[in-house]
Design a protein around this motif. Structure first.
Motif, PDB file in Angstrom:
ATOM      1  N   TYR A  20       0.778  -1.274  -0.060  1.00 42.89           N
ATOM      2  CA  TYR A  20       0.023   0.077  -0.032  1.00 42.89           C
ATOM      3  C   TYR A  20       0.843   1.115  -0.072  1.00 42.89           C
ATOM      4  O   TYR A  20       2.047   1.273   0.266  1.00 42.89           O
ATOM      5  CB  TYR A  20      -1.062   0.092   1.225  1.00 42.89           C
ATOM      6  CG  TYR A  20      -0.361   0.393   2.286  1.00 42.89           C
ATOM      7  CD1 TYR A  20      -0.217   1.718   3.038  1.00 42.89           C
ATOM      8  CD2 TYR A  20       0.191  -0.712   3.446  1.00 42.89           C
ATOM      9  CE1 TYR A  20       0.026   2.075   4.147  1.00 42.89           C
ATOM     10  CE2 TYR A  20       0.780  -0.326   4.518  1.00 42.89           C
ATOM     11  CZ  TYR A  20       0.685   0.850   5.173  1.00 42.89           C
ATOM     12  OH  TYR A  20       1.051   1.181   6.253  1.00 42.89           O
ATOM     13  N   GLY A  21       0.377   2.361  -0.296  1.00 36.53           N
ATOM     14  CA  GLY A  21       0.940   3.428  -0.286  1.00 36.53           C
ATOM     15  C   GLY A  21       0.072   4.700  -0.162  1.00 36.53           C
ATOM     16  O   GLY A  21      -1.189   4.622  -0.411  1.00 36.53           O
ATOM     17  N   SER A  22       0.642   5.701   0.353  1.00 37.78           N
ATOM     18  CA  SER A  22      -0.300   7.066   0.589  1.00 37.78           C
ATOM     19  C   SER A  22       0.431   8.216   0.117  1.00 37.78           C
ATOM     20  O   SER A  22       1.802   8.257   0.275  1.00 37.78           O
ATOM     21  CB  SER A  22      -0.514   7.093   2.160  1.00 37.78           C
ATOM     22  OG  SER A  22       0.493   7.162   3.055  1.00 37.78           O
ATOM     23  N   LEU A  23      -0.366   9.268  -0.004  1.00 37.34           N
ATOM     24  CA  LEU A  23       0.298  10.724  -0.404  1.00 37.34           C
ATOM     25  C   LEU A  23      -0.333  11.473   1.211  1.00 37.34           C
ATOM     26  O   LEU A  23      -1.683  11.160   1.567  1.00 37.34           O
ATOM     27  CB  LEU A  23      -0.452  11.491  -1.186  1.00 37.34           C
ATOM     28  CG  LEU A  23       0.280  10.826  -2.711  1.00 37.34           C
ATOM     29  CD1 LEU A  23      -0.540  11.320  -3.807  1.00 37.34           C
ATOM     30  CD2 LEU A  23       1.756  10.932  -2.474  1.00 37.34           C
ATOM     31  N   SER A  24       0.431  12.206   1.842  1.00 40.04           N
ATOM     32  CA  SER A  24      -0.019  13.010   3.168  1.00 40.04           C
ATOM     33  C   SER A  24       0.581  14.317   2.776  1.00 40.04           C
ATOM     34  O   SER A  24       1.570  14.601   2.045  1.00 40.04           O
ATOM     35  CB  SER A  24       0.652  12.457   4.300  1.00 40.04           C
ATOM     36  OG  SER A  24       0.164  11.059   4.339  1.00 40.04           O
ATOM     37  N   SER A  25      -0.131  15.430   3.563  1.00 42.56           N
ATOM     38  CA  SER A  25       0.329  16.776   3.807  1.00 42.56           C
ATOM     39  C   SER A  25       1.803  16.607   4.333  1.00 42.56           C
ATOM     40  O   SER A  25       2.002  15.964   5.207  1.00 42.56           O
ATOM     41  CB  SER A  25      -0.500  17.458   4.655  1.00 42.56           C
ATOM     42  OG  SER A  25      -0.018  18.825   4.732  1.00 42.56           O
ATOM     43  N   TYR A  26       2.636  17.376   3.598  1.00 43.09           N
ATOM     44  CA  TYR A  26       4.087  17.634   4.079  1.00 43.09           C
ATOM     45  C   TYR A  26       4.093  18.207   5.272  1.00 43.09           C
ATOM     46  O   TYR A  26       4.997  18.119   6.093  1.00 43.09           O
ATOM     47  CB  TYR A  26       4.961  17.883   2.698  1.00 43.09           C
ATOM     48  CG  TYR A  26       6.523  18.068   3.043  1.00 43.09           C
ATOM     49  CD1 TYR A  26       6.902  16.755   3.371  1.00 43.09           C
ATOM     50  CD2 TYR A  26       7.089  19.123   3.292  1.00 43.09           C
ATOM     51  CE1 TYR A  26       8.316  16.770   3.728  1.00 43.09           C
ATOM     52  CE2 TYR A  26       8.393  19.248   3.513  1.00 43.09           C
ATOM     53  CZ  TYR A  26       9.345  17.881   3.809  1.00 43.09           C
ATOM     54  OH  TYR A  26      10.445  17.985   4.293  1.00 43.09           O
ATOM     55  N   ARG A  27       3.382  19.457   5.113  1.00 43.63           N
ATOM     56  CA  ARG A  27       3.567  20.251   6.240  1.00 43.63           C
ATOM     57  C   ARG A  27       2.267  20.826   6.492  1.00 43.63           C
ATOM     58  O   ARG A  27       1.649  21.214   5.299  1.00 43.63           O
ATOM     59  CB  ARG A  27       4.811  21.493   6.235  1.00 43.63           C
ATOM     60  CG  ARG A  27       6.100  21.000   6.245  1.00 43.63           C
ATOM     61  CD  ARG A  27       6.559  20.413   7.806  1.00 43.63           C
ATOM     62  NE  ARG A  27       7.777  20.148   7.911  1.00 43.63           N
ATOM     63  CZ  ARG A  27       8.320  18.701   7.753  1.00 43.63           C
ATOM     64  NH1 ARG A  27       7.380  17.655   7.577  1.00 43.63           N
ATOM     65  NH2 ARG A  27       9.644  18.755   7.722  1.00 43.63           N
ATOM     66  N   VAL A  28       1.807  21.437   7.673  1.00 45.03           N
ATOM     67  CA  VAL A  28       0.580  22.348   7.691  1.00 45.03           C
ATOM     68  C   VAL A  28       0.363  23.759   7.355  1.00 45.03           C
ATOM     69  O   VAL A  28      -0.796  24.139   7.145  1.00 45.03           O
ATOM     70  CB  VAL A  28      -0.028  22.057   9.128  1.00 45.03           C
ATOM     71  CG1 VAL A  28      -0.361  20.676   9.414  1.00 45.03           C
ATOM     72  CG2 VAL A  28       0.950  22.980  10.057  1.00 45.03           C
ATOM     73  N   LYS A  29       1.559  24.418   7.264  1.00 45.20           N
ATOM     74  CA  LYS A  29       1.648  25.861   7.026  1.00 45.20           C
ATOM     75  C   LYS A  29       1.321  25.955   5.335  1.00 45.20           C
ATOM     76  O   LYS A  29       1.636  25.293   4.603  1.00 45.20           O
ATOM     77  CB  LYS A  29       2.838  26.498   7.217  1.00 45.20           C
ATOM     78  CG  LYS A  29       3.247  26.561   8.627  1.00 45.20           C
ATOM     79  CD  LYS A  29       4.335  27.182   8.873  1.00 45.20           C
ATOM     80  CE  LYS A  29       4.749  27.131  10.428  1.00 45.20           C
ATOM     81  NZ  LYS A  29       5.871  27.580  10.876  1.00 45.20           N
ATOM     82  N   PRO A  30       0.295  27.056   5.216  1.00 48.00           N
ATOM     83  CA  PRO A  30      -0.278  27.220   3.589  1.00 48.00           C
ATOM     84  C   PRO A  30       1.038  27.229   2.657  1.00 48.00           C
ATOM     85  O   PRO A  30       0.487  26.662   1.394  1.00 48.00           O
ATOM     86  CB  PRO A  30      -0.842  28.635   3.712  1.00 48.00           C
ATOM     87  CG  PRO A  30      -1.545  28.685   5.088  1.00 48.00           C
ATOM     88  CD  PRO A  30      -0.294  27.891   5.951  1.00 48.00           C
ATOM     89  N   PRO A  31       2.100  27.685   2.764  1.00 48.29           N
ATOM     90  CA  PRO A  31       2.853  27.660   1.649  1.00 48.29           C
ATOM     91  C   PRO A  31       3.357  26.451   1.218  1.00 48.29           C
ATOM     92  O   PRO A  31       3.778  25.941  -0.101  1.00 48.29           O
ATOM     93  CB  PRO A  31       4.174  28.258   2.340  1.00 48.29           C
ATOM     94  CG  PRO A  31       3.593  29.383   3.120  1.00 48.29           C
ATOM     95  CD  PRO A  31       2.381  28.651   3.796  1.00 48.29           C
TER      96      PRO A  31
END
Length: 182
Positions: free
Chosen positions: A76-87
């Motif tokens: 299995y594989g996933s994509l996740s947010s790298y960091r929470v700050k908008p940039p």
């Protein structure tokens, strides 16, 4: 081996989006790494509740895919947010895990190739990979999919009585920068 996420016909597998019915098998793959490997620095196995929560945290923008052979989830594989700050909103982090008995057969590469395609379709600009130092198989897998080494965090994790580095790799995706958010 194809690098676009397609599986060779000889592998007789299917890549698809995750469902709730996959939770037990994904947790089994994950928990094996928690207990015996260092592909994750987590030290607590996932419960059924935690696994369901993890799956639900991945919406269409940050998908999870599974590679199945028959009814068995082999990777299995996933994509996740790298960091929470908008940039950082156009950068994602990938994760790919393969069941121990199925490693070396192309399933991880197929999952990663599919994730790259999904990231492109969703308009992401960059994919980051954070790989435990010494995991040369994962480094080579990412290199085959266009990732490049961008850094090493030295002795950042301590697991199984040893300090571990984290190798940081990146793949830039095609596309113009988006307009600035208002």
């Amino acid at each position: 081996m194809p690098t676009d996420g397609a599986l060779p016909a000889s592998l007789a597998a299917i890549i698809r989006r995750v469902t709730a019915g996959d939770d037990d098998q994904i947790a089994e793959i994950w928990n094996h790494e928690v207990r015996h490997g260092d592909a994750t620095f987590d030290t607590t196995p996932r419960t059924a509740t935690a696994q369901a929560k993890w799956r639900r945290s991945h919406d269409d923008g940050y998908p999870v895919v599974v590679v199945t052979v028959g009814a068995e989830v082999v990777a299995y594989g996933s994509l996740s947010s790298y960091r929470v700050k908008p940039p950082y909103r156009l950068t994602v982090e990938d994760a790919v895990y393969v069941k121990a008995t199925y490693r070396g057969r192309g399933y991880g590469g197929s999952a990663l190739g599919h994730l790259v395609t999904l990231a492109q379709e969703r308009g992401f600009h960059s994919i980051m990979a954070r790989i435990t130092g010494g995991n040369d198989v994962s480094v080579r897998l990412h290199e085959r999919h266009g990732f490049h080494l961008v850094g090493v965090e030295r002795e950042i994790g301590f697991k199984f009585g040893r300090w571990k580095d984290v190798v940081i790799m990146q793949r830039l995706l095609a596309g113009d920068p988006p307009p600035e958010a208002a």
